[in-house]
Enzyme design. Structure first.
Site, PDB file in Angstrom:
ATOM      1  NE  ARG A 105      -3.914   0.154   1.892  1.00 57.09           N
ATOM      2  CZ  ARG A 105      -4.868   0.574   2.711  1.00 57.09           C
ATOM      3  NH1 ARG A 105      -5.056  -0.020   3.871  1.00 57.09           N
ATOM      4  NH2 ARG A 105      -5.635   1.587   2.383  1.00 57.09           N
ATOM      5  CD  GLN A 117     -13.998   9.616   7.268  1.00 58.89           C
ATOM      6  OE1 GLN A 117     -14.609   8.581   7.472  1.00 58.89           O
ATOM      7  NE2 GLN A 117     -14.448  10.546   6.451  1.00 58.89           N
ATOM      8  CG  ASP A 150      -3.844   9.117   1.508  1.00 56.29           C
ATOM      9  OD1 ASP A 150      -3.647  10.188   2.101  1.00 56.29           O
ATOM     10  OD2 ASP A 150      -4.836   8.931   0.767  1.00 56.29           O
ATOM     11  CG  HIS A 208      -9.780   6.000  10.315  1.00 57.65           C
ATOM     12  ND1 HIS A 208     -10.636   5.971   9.254  1.00 57.65           N
ATOM     13  CD2 HIS A 208     -10.572   6.160  11.411  1.00 57.65           C
ATOM     14  CE1 HIS A 208     -11.890   6.093   9.672  1.00 57.65           C
ATOM     15  NE2 HIS A 208     -11.871   6.223  10.972  1.00 57.65           N
ATOM     16  CB  CYS A 248       6.454  -1.153  19.982  1.00 55.54           C
ATOM     17  SG  CYS A 248       6.833  -2.206  21.391  1.00 55.54           S
ATOM     18  N   GLY A 259     -15.324  14.403  -0.091  1.00 58.27           N
ATOM     19  CA  GLY A 259     -15.009  13.025  -0.450  1.00 58.27           C
ATOM     20  C   GLY A 259     -15.219  11.993   0.623  1.00 58.27           C
ATOM     21  CB  THR A 260     -16.163  11.433   3.774  1.00 58.83           C
ATOM     22  OG1 THR A 260     -16.605  10.403   4.650  1.00 58.83           O
ATOM     23  CG2 THR A 260     -16.699  12.766   4.250  1.00 58.83           C
ATOM     24  CB  SER A 261     -19.946   7.608   2.080  1.00 53.38           C
ATOM     25  OG  SER A 261     -18.982   6.811   2.722  1.00 53.38           O
TER      26      SER A 261
HETATM   27  P1  NAD Z   1     -15.924   6.028   1.051  1.00 50.20           P
HETATM   28  O1  NAD Z   1     -15.194   5.114   0.095  1.00 50.20           O
HETATM   29  O2  NAD Z   1     -17.040   5.496   1.859  1.00 50.20           O
HETATM   30  O3  NAD Z   1     -16.525   7.265   0.256  1.00 50.20           O
HETATM   31  C1  NAD Z   1     -15.778   8.036  -0.636  1.00 50.20           C
HETATM   32  C2  NAD Z   1     -16.646   9.188  -1.082  1.00 50.20           C
HETATM   33  O4  NAD Z   1     -15.845   9.997  -1.934  1.00 50.20           O
HETATM   34  C3  NAD Z   1     -17.876   8.780  -1.894  1.00 50.20           C
HETATM   35  O5  NAD Z   1     -19.016   9.450  -1.350  1.00 50.20           O
HETATM   36  C4  NAD Z   1     -17.561   9.255  -3.310  1.00 50.20           C
HETATM   37  O6  NAD Z   1     -18.718   9.677  -4.010  1.00 50.20           O
HETATM   38  C5  NAD Z   1     -16.624  10.418  -3.016  1.00 50.20           C
HETATM   39  N1  NAD Z   1     -15.703  10.762  -4.110  1.00 50.20           N
HETATM   40  C6  NAD Z   1     -15.171   9.953  -5.057  1.00 50.20           C
HETATM   41  N2  NAD Z   1     -14.347  10.649  -5.860  1.00 50.20           N
HETATM   42  C7  NAD Z   1     -14.350  11.920  -5.410  1.00 50.20           C
HETATM   43  C8  NAD Z   1     -13.680  13.116  -5.821  1.00 50.20           C
HETATM   44  N3  NAD Z   1     -12.851  13.130  -6.871  1.00 50.20           N
HETATM   45  N4  NAD Z   1     -13.904  14.264  -5.119  1.00 50.20           N
HETATM   46  C9  NAD Z   1     -14.743  14.271  -4.050  1.00 50.20           C
HETATM   47  N5  NAD Z   1     -15.386  13.165  -3.628  1.00 50.20           N
HETATM   48  C10 NAD Z   1     -15.203  12.008  -4.289  1.00 50.20           C
HETATM   49  O7  NAD Z   1     -14.790   6.663   1.947  1.00 50.20           O
HETATM   50  P2  NAD Z   1     -14.866   7.298   3.380  1.00 50.20           P
HETATM   51  O8  NAD Z   1     -16.129   8.034   3.573  1.00 50.20           O
HETATM   52  O9  NAD Z   1     -13.578   8.010   3.564  1.00 50.20           O
HETATM   53  O10 NAD Z   1     -14.948   6.054   4.396  1.00 50.20           O
HETATM   54  C11 NAD Z   1     -14.337   4.829   4.216  1.00 50.20           C
HETATM   55  C12 NAD Z   1     -13.142   4.534   5.113  1.00 50.20           C
HETATM   56  O11 NAD Z   1     -12.068   4.016   4.318  1.00 50.20           O
HETATM   57  C13 NAD Z   1     -12.549   5.701   5.801  1.00 50.20           C
HETATM   58  O12 NAD Z   1     -12.175   5.270   7.035  1.00 50.20           O
HETATM   59  C14 NAD Z   1     -11.283   6.004   4.982  1.00 50.20           C
HETATM   60  O13 NAD Z   1     -10.271   6.513   5.777  1.00 50.20           O
HETATM   61  C15 NAD Z   1     -10.839   4.671   4.532  1.00 50.20           C
HETATM   62  N6  NAD Z   1     -10.054   4.731   3.276  1.00 50.20           N
HETATM   63  C16 NAD Z   1      -8.958   5.532   3.195  1.00 50.20           C
HETATM   64  C17 NAD Z   1      -8.249   5.630   1.998  1.00 50.20           C
HETATM   65  C18 NAD Z   1      -7.031   6.528   1.945  1.00 50.20           C
HETATM   66  O14 NAD Z   1      -6.316   6.672   2.923  1.00 50.20           O
HETATM   67  N7  NAD Z   1      -6.814   7.172   0.818  1.00 50.20           N
HETATM   68  C19 NAD Z   1      -8.662   4.929   0.876  1.00 50.20           C
HETATM   69  C20 NAD Z   1      -9.793   4.093   0.991  1.00 50.20           C
HETATM   70  C21 NAD Z   1     -10.492   4.027   2.202  1.00 50.20           C
END
Ligand code: NAD
Length: 234
Positions: free
Chosen positions: A64, A95, A98, A113, A121, A179-181
């Site tokens: 990753r 959340q 990365d 997170h 450790c 960008g969060t659901s």
């Molecule tokens: P999610 O996958 O549930 O939702 C992502 C949201 O982003 C969706 O609503 C989608 O429509 C929206 N989206 C997609 N492309 C976009 C863009 N270009 N601009 C704006 N919005 C966009 O993710 P979440 O709500 O963050 O929750 C899932 C969990 O997974 C969290 O805990 C997250 O930290 C974790 N996660 C993190 C990473 C990372 O660190 N990059 C990647 C995947 C999941």
């Protein structure tokens, strides 16, 4: 799109999720190309898996890390970082694990997170390790297996981090959620805290979410395009 001058706000929170990193090339969970189509959570992303086979779990996280290192922050990350440099009342609550906000130059980031770039450790605590491969799979003090400092499935969140994030949400008079659901706890709860406090609230997401109606403005669009067009701060 009408520009929003954010200079006059006293406390600004950018609340971000996986969609913030999508345009950098890091897949969201629910979108196409998500890692959980390829890997089983119970084999690589929970404490039980780590106890069973720590090397496999650590090597999965190295993979990753490699993927993230191939990606770059986009224009939206850069806008937030530019704003943070200019104004002293800006915090990112994310959340994401990365580190993309920090790669763009942000300093004031609360990582709900944890981070792909830290190890832990149980006895000697947390340290940073930022290379493509981990410097060592073991704690430098006691040689125990080192665990990625990430909230895995089934883990509790760090209470101090939650309290810090809540404080920021209570204080905020501008909340921009990107960008969060926002269905996963504590995301949902944190957003509620801010919204109860009569902040100006804006959601940026290409799709409607189950909480879109709670925001004063819900903008359908991609983070990398909307943020530079929307915000002015000079
Ligand atoms: P999610 O996958 O549930 O939702 C992502 C949201 O982003 C969706 O609503 C989608 O429509 C929206 N989206 C997609 N492309 C976009 C863009 N270009 N601009 C704006 N919005 C966009 O993710 P979440 O709500 O963050 O929750 C899932 C969990 O997974 C969290 O805990 C997250 O930290 C974790 N996660 C993190 C990473 C990372 O660190 N990059 C990647 C995947 C999941």
């Amino acid at each position: 799109m009408q520009r929003l001058d954010i200079k006059t706000f006293k406390s600004i929170v950018f609340f971000t999720g996986a969609g913030m990193s999508a345009e950098s090339g890091i897949p969201t969970y629910r979108g196409q190309g998500g890692i959980w189509h390829e890997y089983k959570i119970e084999e690589v992303a929970c404490q039980e898996a780590f106890e069973r086979d720590p090397l496999r779990v650590l090597q999965f996280h190295e993979l990753r890390r490699q993927k993230v290192l191939e990606c770059r922050p986009h224009a939206g990350h850069r806008v937030i970082s530019d704003i943070e440099k200019e104004l002293d009342n800006v915090v990112v609550v994310t959340q994401n694990i990365d580190g993309m906000h920090q790669f763009a130059g942000c300093k004031n980031v609360i990582e709900l997170h944890g981070s792909l770039w830290r190890l832990r450790c149980p006895v000697h605590g947390v340290w940073e390790d930022k290379g493509e491969k981990y410097t060592s799979y073991h704690c430098p003090h006691c040689d125990r297996w080192a665990r990625p400092d990430i909230t895995w499935f089934g883990d509790l969140l760090d209470n101090q981090v939650i309290v810090q994030a809540e404080e920021m949400m209570v204080r905020a008079d501008l909340l921009i959620t990107i960008g969060t659901s926002a269905v996963v706890w504590p995301a949902a709860g944190l957003v509620q805290v801010a919204l109860q406090n009569r902040v100006l609230s804006i959601e940026i997401n290409p799709k409607a979410t189950s909480v879109s109606h709670l925001y004063e403005q819900s903008i359908r669009g991609q983070a990398g395009q909307v943020l530079p067009e929307l915000l002015s701060w000079k």
